[in-house]
Design an enzyme around this catalytic site. Structure first.
Site, PDB file in Angstrom:
ATOM      1  N   TYR A  48      89.338 -72.303  -3.535  1.00 16.45           N
ATOM      2  CA  TYR A  48      88.271 -73.022  -3.819  1.00 16.45           C
ATOM      3  C   TYR A  48      89.062 -74.180  -4.404  1.00 16.45           C
ATOM      4  O   TYR A  48      89.444 -73.187  -5.236  1.00 16.45           O
ATOM      5  CB  TYR A  48      87.020 -72.843  -4.856  1.00 16.45           C
ATOM      6  CG  TYR A  48      86.472 -71.573  -3.785  1.00 16.45           C
ATOM      7  CD1 TYR A  48      84.868 -72.204  -2.782  1.00 16.45           C
ATOM      8  CD2 TYR A  48      85.924 -70.878  -4.394  1.00 16.45           C
ATOM      9  CE1 TYR A  48      84.022 -71.562  -2.479  1.00 16.45           C
ATOM     10  CE2 TYR A  48      85.111 -69.715  -3.622  1.00 16.45           C
ATOM     11  CZ  TYR A  48      84.162 -70.718  -3.086  1.00 16.45           C
ATOM     12  OH  TYR A  48      82.891 -69.622  -2.805  1.00 16.45           O
ATOM     13  N   GLY A  49      88.851 -75.279  -4.061  1.00 16.20           N
ATOM     14  CA  GLY A  49      89.835 -76.729  -4.971  1.00 16.20           C
ATOM     15  C   GLY A  49      88.640 -77.304  -5.652  1.00 16.20           C
ATOM     16  O   GLY A  49      87.183 -77.333  -5.875  1.00 16.20           O
TER      17      GLY A  49
ATOM     18  N   ASP B 158      97.810 -85.422  -7.896  1.00 18.57           N
ATOM     19  CA  ASP B 158      96.947 -83.995  -8.131  1.00 18.57           C
ATOM     20  C   ASP B 158      98.235 -83.129  -8.084  1.00 18.57           C
ATOM     21  O   ASP B 158      97.668 -81.939  -6.987  1.00 18.57           O
ATOM     22  CB  ASP B 158      95.533 -83.679  -7.161  1.00 18.57           C
ATOM     23  CG  ASP B 158      95.562 -82.698  -7.910  1.00 18.57           C
ATOM     24  OD1 ASP B 158      95.257 -82.385  -9.059  1.00 18.57           O
ATOM     25  OD2 ASP B 158      93.950 -82.425  -7.704  1.00 18.57           O
TER      26      ASP B 158
ATOM     27  N   LYS C 182      90.272 -76.400   5.512  1.00 18.11           N
ATOM     28  CA  LYS C 182      89.167 -77.265   4.143  1.00 18.11           C
ATOM     29  C   LYS C 182      88.340 -78.009   3.931  1.00 18.11           C
ATOM     30  O   LYS C 182      89.044 -78.909   5.059  1.00 18.11           O
ATOM     31  CB  LYS C 182      90.806 -77.784   3.581  1.00 18.11           C
ATOM     32  CG  LYS C 182      91.841 -77.356   2.797  1.00 18.11           C
ATOM     33  CD  LYS C 182      92.562 -77.879   2.090  1.00 18.11           C
ATOM     34  CE  LYS C 182      93.621 -77.668   0.974  1.00 18.11           C
ATOM     35  NZ  LYS C 182      94.075 -77.834   0.106  1.00 18.11           N
TER      36      LYS C 182
ATOM     37  N   SER D 241      87.275 -79.550  -2.600  1.00 19.50           N
ATOM     38  CA  SER D 241      87.602 -78.294  -1.053  1.00 19.50           C
ATOM     39  C   SER D 241      86.907 -76.965  -1.317  1.00 19.50           C
ATOM     40  O   SER D 241      87.530 -76.582  -2.276  1.00 19.50           O
ATOM     41  CB  SER D 241      88.395 -78.462   0.118  1.00 19.50           C
ATOM     42  OG  SER D 241      90.127 -77.871  -0.800  1.00 19.50           O
TER      43      SER D 241
END
Length: 986
Positions: free
Chosen positions: A661-662, A779, A681, A665
């Site tokens: 998990y991000g 990021d 993703k 996404s």
């Protein structure tokens, strides 16, 4: 005598060919001189060019008899520089494949001297200039593939002089002018790809002269006029894509004579009715007529298309009801009817579409209840009925849709309570019931939807409290409960939601204070105005982002933000006690009376209709509802897959395929038919502001190839979820290796860490300095540095970042990034440039050096290192795995220096990523390559693959290694920035 003469002549010809072939070795060395970045990929291209040697060079295939170069394949090596004119000296070469490199300049005219050439593939480079007319001299040419470059000018009409040309792919360039009519008289042409250029003019009636053509794609150009009436004669067409042009008129009746599998006309200005004859095109798998000005009813005969998988009619002016016959389209997976003027009921027959993935009926005038039969669509992933006039209750049977991830029933006239059964829809990531007349309390079971990302119950008649169980929504990013009748406190559990970005609670009756939200570090949008909140508004942590407008209409709130003091003198306090007590008693009595009246009147006023139009946003502001769910393949190793293949391979993106998990996404692993794994993703954002701009950006990103960047292989945009397809890397992220549990955590020696640092720096330097336009990552963090089987670093998630403007800085409307990595200058000013990435990279270096997280138990790694540097004790922080494997701790000290330089408070004091690469490059001493086991670029075969196999096998690749710099330049860099290891760099 005749036989002897013939033999002698044959031997003489062979000897002449061999003698000529002797020159091919020197030609190859001359070609190499024009390339850049060759040291580690063409290391064996050396020596005197003797035949027996150059035939074993990487990417070179020779004839078994004459030893002449028969094929040259240098694809995916990230070669820079230009194509040498010497390439024209390869008289016997039949295939030249230089795709997926960084070649610039023009295609040399001398390419026309390669008279034996059958395949020329220069796709996915940065080649500019015109297409040389000399290509028309290549009479044996079968495949000409120049897509994804920067070619300009007109398409040469002389290409019609290539009698054997079967594939012509010029897509994704900057070509202009008209499509030469002479091309339409090429009898053997089978594939014509011209999408994403600047072509003008009209479609020629002669296009159907191409009797062997099966693929005709002119998508995303500026073609005008009408579809010629002769279109019915294009009987060989299997794919016809005219989308995103400026075509007008009606869709001709005789288009129904085609037996195409794909008919795509979206994004034009076609008007008039949908021809009923389309219902007779039994071979159709994809019918896309979306985003035109078509009017009239949907022909019921479309129900005869029993092999059609995708039907896109959204964004038109269609009227009438939805034909029940559409329920007969037994293989349908996507039904998009949104943004029309359809009326009537939702046909229960749609429940027969058991293979349906996506049902979009948004922004119409549909009435009546939502039929229970919809729950029979067991594979449904997305159901969008937003912006209609639907009434009745939210069907309890919807919980049977076990695969659904997106449910939007907002802006209707739905009433009744929120069914507790919705909590059984475990895969939901978006639940939107806003702008209805839903009443009663919020079921606490909603808190069990662990994958939920967006929850919107705003503008209803909900009562009760915010469930404390919302604290279990660990993935949630947006909660909107505004404009209801909710009371009670903001639960402490909500304050523990670390991924929460948006929280809107305005216009309710919520009491207490807002202190519980101070630990929501990701919270970017907060509105608690017009409630009954009291107490002090904090000023630290995330609350520094919020304006006073977030707290209006709460007389009991005070503090710096609201300009009202929370403290008063004891005299004023004492003098007001009696008056306050009296007033309080009076108000309490009034409140009790009002509560009794409200309880008595509740069944009546709870059903008072709201003006739904007030909360119905402009449809043009929500392009997501207009996004046709298409699968776009950017690299051919995913070719000929369809969306359904991916859904089937991952069981509709089942959670068992989730690998991570991000912040933006969920990541899945999918093994393709060719056994190649890819990472999928699924983005949390459903609504890109500009669909065409977003697609253009994705296509641009897909063309970026570098050894240290994760390649974007393709994408799919739909209301069900926007999917991006990337290379899958075996060893996960650097975060996993450094910080994960025992199952993933690995010991990294000093050399491995140095190479990871260098690889990530090279990828970031490429984005900053070599992309055009340059790209800011936004990021950079250890979770976005992925490691392949050899633990080489690949920078991920650079694809969605906005490209840099021509100005030096870019102002963002909200702070992006991850806590612990965010540049403090950017966090305060929202001004973004490359140096923001440099800061984040410096934090990653500190992670590599110490093995510690950037933020852990409220301890900030950067601040800790600064304090240690001030005391000259920074080496105490070195990871034990480094101390055990590093032969020279002076190298560790230099990398500490570099990390602190990168994370200097003033952006102007930080190095560029090119400078960072130079420093790290001088610390990494790879052994000179002797005879590494590298696979040949082409199979050792005496034959060249046929054009079909050649084109299907197109695939990307990259094995770039950056150039080394002299130690003098590295020393100058350290001198420029000074020694900082013992200084506080703040």
């Amino acid at each position: 005598m005749t036989t002897t003469t013939t033999t002698r002549l044959l031997l003489a010809a062979i000897l002449l060919a061999v003698a000529a072939a002797d020159d091919d070795g020197q030609t190859l060395l001359e070609i190499k001189k024009s390339f850049r970045n060759v040291d580690n990929v063409l290391y064996d291209w050396a020596g005197d060019g003797a035949p027996r040697r150059y035939c074993s060079w990487r990417g070179v295939l020779c004839d078994n008899v004459t030893f002449a170069v028969a094929a040259l394949n240098l694809s995916g090596l990230n070669l820079g520089g230009e194509i040498s004119p010497a390439i024209g000296n390869l008289k016997s070469v039949e295939s030249i494949d230089l795709k997926s490199n960084e070649l610039s300049g023009q295609i040399p005219d001398e390419i026309g001297d390669c008279t034996s050439l059958k395949t020329l593939d220069l796709s996915s480079n940065n080649l500019g200039g015109d297409i040389p007319f000399s290509i028309s001299k290549l009479k044996h040419l079968e495949n000409l593939i120049l897509k994804n470059n920067q070619l300009v000018g007109m398409i040469p009409s002389t290409l019609s002089q290539l009698p054997n040309l079967k594939i012509l792919d010029l897509a994704q360039n900057k070509l202009n002018g008209e499509i030469p009519r002479l091309i339409y008289w090429n009898e053997v042409l089978q594939y014509l790809g011209l999408r994403s250029n600047n072509l003008e003019g009209s479609l020629s009636p002669e296009m159907c002269q191409l009797t062997g053509l099966w693929y005709f794609d002119v998508k995303n150009n500026s073609l005008t006029g009408i579809i010629p009436d002769t279109i019915g004669n294009c009987t060989s067409f299997q794919v016809l894509d005219l989308s995103y042009n400026r075509l007008t008129g009606e869709i001709p009746f005789n288009i129904g004579f085609l037996q195409v599998a794909t008919l795509s006309l979206q994004g034009n200005n076609f008007s008039g009715p949908i021809p009923s004859v389309i219902g007779l095109m039994q071979a159709l798998a994809v019918l896309d007529l979306s985003f035109n000005q078509l009017s009239g009813p949907i022909p019921s005969i479309l129900g005869n298309l029993t092999y059609t998988e995708k039907l896109y009619l959204q964004g038109n002016r269609l009227t009438g009801s939805i034909p029940p016959e559409l329920g007969n389209m037994s293989t349908l997976h996507y039904l998009e009817l949104n943004d029309n003027q359809l009326t009537g009921f939702i046909p229960p027959e749609l429940g027969k579409l058991t293979g349906l993935f996506d049902l979009n009926l948004a922004n119409n005038n549909l009435e009546g209840p939502i039929p229970d039969n919809i729950s029979s669509c067991m594979n449904l992933i997305s159901f969008n009925a937003y912006g209609n006039k639907l009434n009745g209750t939210v069907p309890r049977s919807l919980h049977k849709l076990e695969s659904i991830t997106y449910l939007n029933l907002s802006s209707n006239y739905l009433s009744g309570a929120i069914p507790i059964e919705l909590a059984k829809m475990k895969n939901l990531d978006t639940l939107d019931l806003s702008c209805n007349m839903v009443a009663g309390p919020i079921p606490s079971a909603i808190g069990s939807l662990e994958h939920l990302l967006r929850l919107n119950f705003s503008n209803n008649n909900l009562v009760g409290y915010i469930p404390a169980e919302f604290g279990n929504l660990r993935s949630i990013m947006e909660i909107d409960l505004s404009s209801n009748h909710l009371g009670g406190l903001i639960p402490q559990e909500v304050g523990m939601l670390q991924n929460l970005i948006l929280l809107k609670l305005e216009s309710n009756n919520i009491t207490g204070d807002v202190s519980s939200l101070i630990n929501c570090f990701s919270l970017n949008v907060l509105n608690v105005s017009y409630n009954n909140l009291a107490g002090i508004v904090p000023t630290d942590n995330n609350f520094s982002r919020f304006s006073p407008d977030s707290f209006l209409g709460n007389p009991g709130l005070c503090g710096y933000w609201l300009g009202s003091s929370c403290y008063s003198t004891s005299h004023v306090q004492r003098s007001s006690v009696s008056r306050s007590a009296i007033l309080g008693i009076a108000v309490a009595g009034l409140v009790i009376l009002l509560m009794i009246l409200a309880a008595a009147c509740w069944p009546h006023w709870a059903q008072v209709p709201k003006d739904v139009s007030l909360c119905k946003p402009d449809i043009h502001a929500l392009p997501s509802s207009n996004v046709p769910p298409k699968l776009v393949i950017l690299h051919m190793n995913m070719a000929f897959l369809v969306y359904e293949d991916i859904m089937r391979m991952t069981e509709n993106l089942s959670e068992k395929y989730i690998i991570g998990y991000g912040a933006s996404s969920t990541v899945y692993k999918c093994v393709l038919k060719n056994c190649k794994p890819v990472a999928i993703k699924k983005l949390y954002a459903h609504y890109p502001q500009s669909l065409k701009e977003f697609e253009t950006e994705l296509e641009t990103v897909g063309s970026i190839k570098h050894r240290n960047l994760v390649s974007l292989q393709g994408y799919s945009l739909s209301p069900a979820g926007n999917l991006l397809f990337y290379d899958y890397l075996e060893n996960g992220s650097l975060w996993d290796v450094l910080h994960a549990g025992s199952s993933k955590k690995q010991k990294l020696d000093w050399e491995a860490r140095l190479r990871i640092a260098l690889g990530a720096a090279q990828g970031l330097a490429y984005l900053h300095h070599d992309c055009n336009p340059r790209i800011i990552h936004r990021d950079v963090k250890s979770k976005n540095i992925l490691l392949d089987k050899d633990y080489e670093a690949h920078l991920a998630d650079f694809g969605i970042a906005k490209s840099l403007c021509t100005s030096k800085t870019h102002t963002s409307t909200y702070v992006m990034g991850t806590i612990g990595y965010i540049d403090p200058e950017y966090a305060c000013t929202s001004r973004l440039n490359e140096k923001s990435d440099v800061y984040s990279y410096g934090i990653v270096l500190l992670e590599l050096l110490t093995g510690k997280k950037p933020v852990d138990n409220e301890c900030n790694l950067h601040h800790l290192i600064l304090s240690k540097a001030a005391d000259n004790t920074v080496m105490e922080m070195v990871d034990p795995d480094i101390a055990d494997t590093c032969k020279d701790l002076g190298e560790v000290k230099k990398v500490f220096q570099l990390a602190l330089l990168c994370s200097k408070r003033q952006p102007s004091d930080r190095p560029t990523m090119h400078e960072v690469v130079r420093v790290l490059d001088c610390l990494v001493y790879p052994d000179p390559p002797s005879k590494p086991a590298l696979p040949p670029a082409l199979p050792q075969s005496s034959t060249v693959p046929s054009y079909v196999n050649e084109y299907v096998s197109l695939r990307g690749g990259s094995t770039l290694s950056c150039e080394n710099s002299s130690s003098a330049s590295d020393a100058e860099l350290f001198l420029k920035f000074g020694e900082v290891i013992s200084q506080n760099t703040e």
